[in-house]
Every structure is written in C-alpha cells, then in structure tokens.
Design an enzyme around this catalytic site. Structure first.
Site, PDB file in Angstrom:
ATOM      1  N   CYS A 127      55.395   2.073 -71.098  1.00 41.19           N
ATOM      2  CA  CYS A 127      54.896   3.435 -70.844  1.00 41.19           C
ATOM      3  C   CYS A 127      55.640   4.017 -69.652  1.00 41.19           C
ATOM      4  O   CYS A 127      55.794   3.356 -68.608  1.00 41.19           O
ATOM      5  CB  CYS A 127      53.386   3.405 -70.580  1.00 41.19           C
ATOM      6  SG  CYS A 127      52.708   4.991 -70.016  1.00 41.19           S
ATOM      7  N   CYS A 149      51.726   5.635 -73.107  1.00 43.30           N
ATOM      8  CA  CYS A 149      50.549   5.031 -73.727  1.00 43.30           C
ATOM      9  C   CYS A 149      49.463   6.094 -73.946  1.00 43.30           C
ATOM     10  O   CYS A 149      49.423   7.111 -73.249  1.00 43.30           O
ATOM     11  CB  CYS A 149      50.015   3.886 -72.860  1.00 43.30           C
ATOM     12  SG  CYS A 149      49.229   4.404 -71.325  1.00 43.30           S
ATOM     13  N   CYS A 243      29.730  46.223 -82.592  1.00 45.31           N
ATOM     14  CA  CYS A 243      29.914  44.805 -82.901  1.00 45.31           C
ATOM     15  C   CYS A 243      28.695  44.262 -83.635  1.00 45.31           C
ATOM     16  O   CYS A 243      27.620  44.877 -83.650  1.00 45.31           O
ATOM     17  CB  CYS A 243      30.147  44.031 -81.601  1.00 45.31           C
ATOM     18  SG  CYS A 243      30.420  42.262 -81.833  1.00 45.31           S
ATOM     19  N   CYS A 245      26.943  41.952 -82.679  1.00 47.45           N
ATOM     20  CA  CYS A 245      25.911  41.612 -81.695  1.00 47.45           C
ATOM     21  C   CYS A 245      25.076  42.830 -81.322  1.00 47.45           C
ATOM     22  O   CYS A 245      24.189  42.734 -80.482  1.00 47.45           O
ATOM     23  CB  CYS A 245      26.551  41.014 -80.443  1.00 47.45           C
ATOM     24  SG  CYS A 245      27.512  42.198 -79.457  1.00 47.45           S
ATOM     25  N   CYS A 250      33.634  51.627 -76.509  1.00 47.56           N
ATOM     26  CA  CYS A 250      34.795  52.444 -76.858  1.00 47.56           C
ATOM     27  C   CYS A 250      36.018  51.547 -76.907  1.00 47.56           C
ATOM     28  O   CYS A 250      36.336  50.863 -75.929  1.00 47.56           O
ATOM     29  CB  CYS A 250      34.991  53.564 -75.841  1.00 47.56           C
ATOM     30  SG  CYS A 250      36.526  54.491 -76.076  1.00 47.56           S
ATOM     31  N   CYS A 293      26.718  64.994 -28.449  1.00 46.70           N
ATOM     32  CA  CYS A 293      27.471  63.768 -28.746  1.00 46.70           C
ATOM     33  C   CYS A 293      28.049  63.747 -30.158  1.00 46.70           C
ATOM     34  O   CYS A 293      28.746  62.798 -30.532  1.00 46.70           O
ATOM     35  CB  CYS A 293      26.592  62.535 -28.536  1.00 46.70           C
ATOM     36  SG  CYS A 293      25.233  62.395 -29.742  1.00 46.70           S
ATOM     37  N   CYS A 303       8.877  70.409 -36.764  1.00 52.54           N
ATOM     38  CA  CYS A 303       9.273  71.182 -35.592  1.00 52.54           C
ATOM     39  C   CYS A 303      10.789  71.285 -35.502  1.00 52.54           C
ATOM     40  O   CYS A 303      11.515  70.323 -35.770  1.00 52.54           O
ATOM     41  CB  CYS A 303       8.707  70.519 -34.340  1.00 52.54           C
ATOM     42  SG  CYS A 303       9.190  71.354 -32.810  1.00 52.54           S
ATOM     43  N   CYS A 311      21.929  60.519 -27.043  1.00 52.05           N
ATOM     44  CA  CYS A 311      22.261  61.093 -25.735  1.00 52.05           C
ATOM     45  C   CYS A 311      21.096  61.838 -25.094  1.00 52.05           C
ATOM     46  O   CYS A 311      21.221  62.383 -23.997  1.00 52.05           O
ATOM     47  CB  CYS A 311      23.464  62.021 -25.852  1.00 52.05           C
ATOM     48  SG  CYS A 311      23.129  63.514 -26.835  1.00 52.05           S
TER      49      CYS A 311
END
Length: 523
Positions: A127, A149, A243, A245, A250, A293, A303, A311
């Site tokens: 082998c 082998c 299908c 299934c 598409c 900020c 309100c 800030c």
C-alpha cells in the site's frame, strides 16, 4: 386562483409535475398529500415548469451518463468524470471528446494505460500510504495503477466527503499522479457507512441542479428537497412558481411570489423595509436638536418647556428659544429650512407607514388563512361532512374559498408596494389604481368574513337549525367568484402598467389638440 388561462398537467409516469397549457384554473395551495399530488402547482401565462423530486433528478443523471458512456464507448465511471468536469453538458462533452480525445483525457485525468503494472500479482502488494502488504482483493487502484489498501482508501474517501462537494471526483493519493476517478466508484467499493453514502449522493444530485445554468433551481423553502425545472415560453415575464411543498417563490429573484409586481419593485421595497435611513427619517420627524448641545430630544410630555438631560439647557419646544426671558412664540415668522425638512420627513414616513402597515397586515392575514385552511382540510371538513350528511367532495367549495382568500391576500399585499412607488404626479393612474384596489379589497373582506365567521357556525353546530346550509353554499360560492373577478381585473391592470388610463389620457389629449375646421369663403 391564478389569473391566466393555463393549467397544470401531471406526468404520472415520470413522477414529474409539468405545467402545460390548458383551459382551466387550478389552485396554488395544498396542505395534504392528496392535494399536493393533484393540485400542487401554480400556472402562469405562457410558462411551463417541472417540479422535480430527487428521484427525477437522478433519472436525468442516469440518462446523461448512459448516453455519454454509449456514444463515447467508455465506462460509466469515466462518463461521470467527464460530465462533472464539463458541468453536465452532454453536447460539450461529446464535441470536445471527438475533437481531441487525447487532450480531454489529459485535461480531465483519465489515463488510457496504467502507470504502475502490478503484473497480476495476487499477494505482497504494498500500500502506498501505510506501506503494509496486502493481497490483490484487499487493494484498489485507479486508472494509474497505484495500489492502496481498502482501509486507507476508506479514510481518504471519508475525509474527502466530509470536506464538502469537492468530493465528487477523487484524485489518486500519489502526489505526482494526475489520475482522477468518480468518487462514486470508490464510495460503492469501500464505504459502508450509510450516512456518509447519503451525504455523498446528496452532493452528487445537487451538482446536476447547480450546473444547469439556472435552468433548474432548488426550492428555497427550508428543508424542501424538490427542484424546479423552469422553461419560459413566448418571452413571458411571469416567474411565480409553486413547489410541491406548497411554498411559492419568484423564479427570477428568489423572493416570495409577488405577481403582479415586478422584481425591481419588490427589491426596492424589501430594501426600504430594512433600510437604516428609515430610522433617520423617524428621528428627524419626531425629535428636535437641543439648541445648546445639538443632541436629539424626543418630547414625552405635554408641556413645551424642555430641559436637556445632557447639558441641562432649558428651551421652548416650539421655537427652540431659551426659556429665560421667553415670551409668546405664537406669531408666524416663516419656516426655516430645518422645519421644512422636518415636515417633509414626517410626511414621507407617514406615507411609508401607511403602505407598510397594510402590506404587513395582509401578509399576517394570509399566514392565518393558510393555517385555517390546513385546519379545515385536516379536521373540520370531516366534521362538516358528518353533520351535513354529505361527502367531503361536495364540500370542496369551502376549500376553494380559502385558497382564493390566500391567493388574494398575497396579491393585495404586493399591491401596496406597487402603490407606494406609483408616482404621485400621475394622479389619474393613482385614482384608477386605488379604485381597483379598493374594490378588490372590499370583495376580499366580505369573502374572508364569510369563510371565517359564518362557516364556523356549521362546523361547530352553533348555527340555528332553520338556517339553510344550501343558502350558505350559494353565498360563499358567489363571493368566491366575485372576488376572483375583482382580483383578475386588478392583476391584469397592474401587469399592463395601468395602460387603459394612459390610452384614455392620450385620446383626450388628441381630441383637445385637434384644430377646429374653418370654412373658406369662395370668391
């Protein structure tokens, strides 16, 4: 449920399901084995496709292998090697072979004469991997003659299969040797593990489908093992496939079936639904920046006195001016560019949400309807048959109603994507589209309510005994046909690009622009 003049025909001899021309309408939805066999495919105008089971694909492979083997006068193992190399293209194999056989053999690795001659030795064959001595029955060689082998071959082939689809052809383990054979030959000879064999044969079958150049595709539904052999006739652009299934998709883009909307519209719509820019639009429409900020702030109370949590700046939500010394800001001073952008963004997101919510709602309703149909077919139809003293075949009108509902929900869902991308300046088209959509939707809601609410009274025996089941049958059948007509008109109009409106406008334009005829005075 499909809006065309084609029907499905089943080739019972081959086990393949073929969509060919006929003059009858069939269904797209099936949830029992019997229905899958009898009515599992959908039709599209001028289109035929085959739903292939795994055995059908194997049959095609065997046919190609036998043809190449016979025409080229070579063994079937060699025919497999050639077909795998040339991507299962039979004509190319034959052309290349008869043009230059020697070149093909060198290219593929099919040696005509062995490199190593064992001289018919029966024993003491070494082998090339483990270097132990074996009898001739305990070793296997390829066309090159290098002996290994069966134990070493088993390890080699097992590793090759576990490495993936590249196992379909196997190269001689000798590094300097170019000999190749079909792995199938070695699998059948040295592999006893059933699971490993099945894994190899899955790769082998899939190679045929994947080499078809998009002529054959696997159904994308998770766990489905069917393939679709698609052929378009007369240049039709209808690509919806059903299908065995029961999954519909598409063929062209791989998304869920979306007729009558084209693939480009679907792609844009799906991208928009997952686009991060929609988050930006929401922020712009529902928040304002802190004047100090610039952090975005969402108003959560009534309100208008706002306090930035970052800030601590206090300002008015309406005018963004500081609260210190703030007076009324009720006088109109004209919108600045930021306000205009914010209003435009809010209108855009409100418009998008209008279409998206209805798109998603119809998808949800469709999934529920599919579950209801499955329940009807598996349990309720039998109960209804017993209680009404009639056969289940006489109650198929209820199944047809649910199938119509499922198909119409799918169509209606995609019309909202169509409506979103319909240019707002094309007002006449928009009005015509919304009229057709509204008529179809109203018809569908009547049908869905009848099938969902009125049917259950008969199924669960809560209906007044004086109520005639025959009246219900006529009502449900009538609503099914009417809804089908509404959606046929809607689908036809959208697939024609609302051309009737364009023709009408063009005709009016020509009439208006035609100059008046004046009589000339004769002198």
């Amino acid at each position: 449920m499909d809006y065309c003049d084609d029907d499905a025909m089943v080739d019972t001899d081959s086990g393949e399901e073929s969509l060919l021309s006929d003059n009858q309408v069939d269904s797209d939805y099936e949830f029992t084995d019997q229905d899958m066999d009898n009515a599992s495919t959908s039709k599209r105008s001028q289109i035929s496709y085959l739903v292939l089971k795994e055995e059908d694909v194997r049959k095609h492979q065997r046919t190609d292998i036998e043809q190449v083997s016979t025409v080229l006068s070579i063994s079937q193992v060699e025919a497999i090697v050639l077909l795998l190399h040339y991507q299962w293209n039979v004509s190319k194999v034959e052309d290349e072979w008869f043009t230059d056989e020697k070149k093909v053999r060198e290219l593929v690795g099919m040696l005509k004469e062995p490199v190593v001659d064992l001289n018919d030795r029966e024993v003491n064959i070494e082998c090339g991997i483990c270097f132990d001595s074996y009898t001739q029955k305990e070793v296997t060689t390829l066309s090159c003659g290098h002996p290994y082998c069966n134990v070493c071959w088993t390890g080699y082939i097992t590793t090759t299969i576990n490495d993936g689809p590249g196992c379909l052809t196997v190269k001689c383990p000798e590094p300097s040797c170019s000999a190749v054979t079909a792995c199938q030959y070695m699998v059948d000879k040295v592999i006893t593990d059933k699971e490993l064999k099945e894994k190899y044969y899955r790769y082998f079958v899939r190679s045929y489908v994947e080499a078809s150049g998009n002529k054959i595709k696997w159904c994308p539904s998770p766990g489905c093992e069917y393939a679709i052999d698609f052929a378009s006739g007369s240049g039709s652009e209808h690509y919806d496939v059903s299908c065995l299934c029961s999954y519909e998709f598409c063929w062209n883009c791989g998304e869920d079936a979306h007729r009558p909307v084209d693939c480009d519209t679907v792609s844009k719509w799906i991208s928009k639904n997952t686009d991060e820019s929609e988050n930006t639009n929401w922020i712009l429409a529902n928040t304002k920046p802190c004047p100090n900020c610039k952090r975005q702030i969402e108003k959560s109370m009534g309100c208008n006195h706002m306090g930035c949590s970052i800030c601590k700046h206090s300002f008015c939500w309406n005018c963004l001016g500081p609260m210190k010394g703030h007076r009324n800001c009720h006088k109109f001073k004209g919108g600045n560019e930021t306000d205009v952008k914010r209003k435009r963004a809010k209108r855009a997101i409100d418009r998008y949400m209008h279409y998206y919510e209805r798109w998603a709602s119809n998808q949800s309703s469709r999934l529920i309807a599919m579950a209801d149909l499955k329940k009807l077919q598996s349990v309720q139809l039998k109960w209804l048959s017993i209680r009404q003293g009639t056969t289940e075949s006489q109650l198929q009108f209820t199944v047809e109603a649910w199938r119509q509902i499922i198909e119409c929900r799918r169509v209606l869902k995609w019309t909202y994507a169509y409506g979103y991308y319909l240019p707002e300046e094309e007002q006449t088209k928009k009005e015509f589209f919304e009229y057709l959509q509204g008529e179809a939707e109203a018809g569908l809601e009547r049908l869905h309510h009848c099938a969902e609410e009125e049917l259950k009274h008969f199924v669960f025996e809560t209906q007044d005994s004086s109520k005639n089941f025959g009246d219900f049958r006529r009502k449900l059948t009538g609503l099914t046909e009417a809804t089908k007509t509404y959606f046929e008109n809607l689908v036809k109009a959208l697939e024609n690009g609302l051309a009737d409106v364009a023709l009408s406008e063009s005709s009016k334009s020509k009439t208006k622009s035609k100059p008046a005829t004046k009589r000339r005075k004769l002198k």
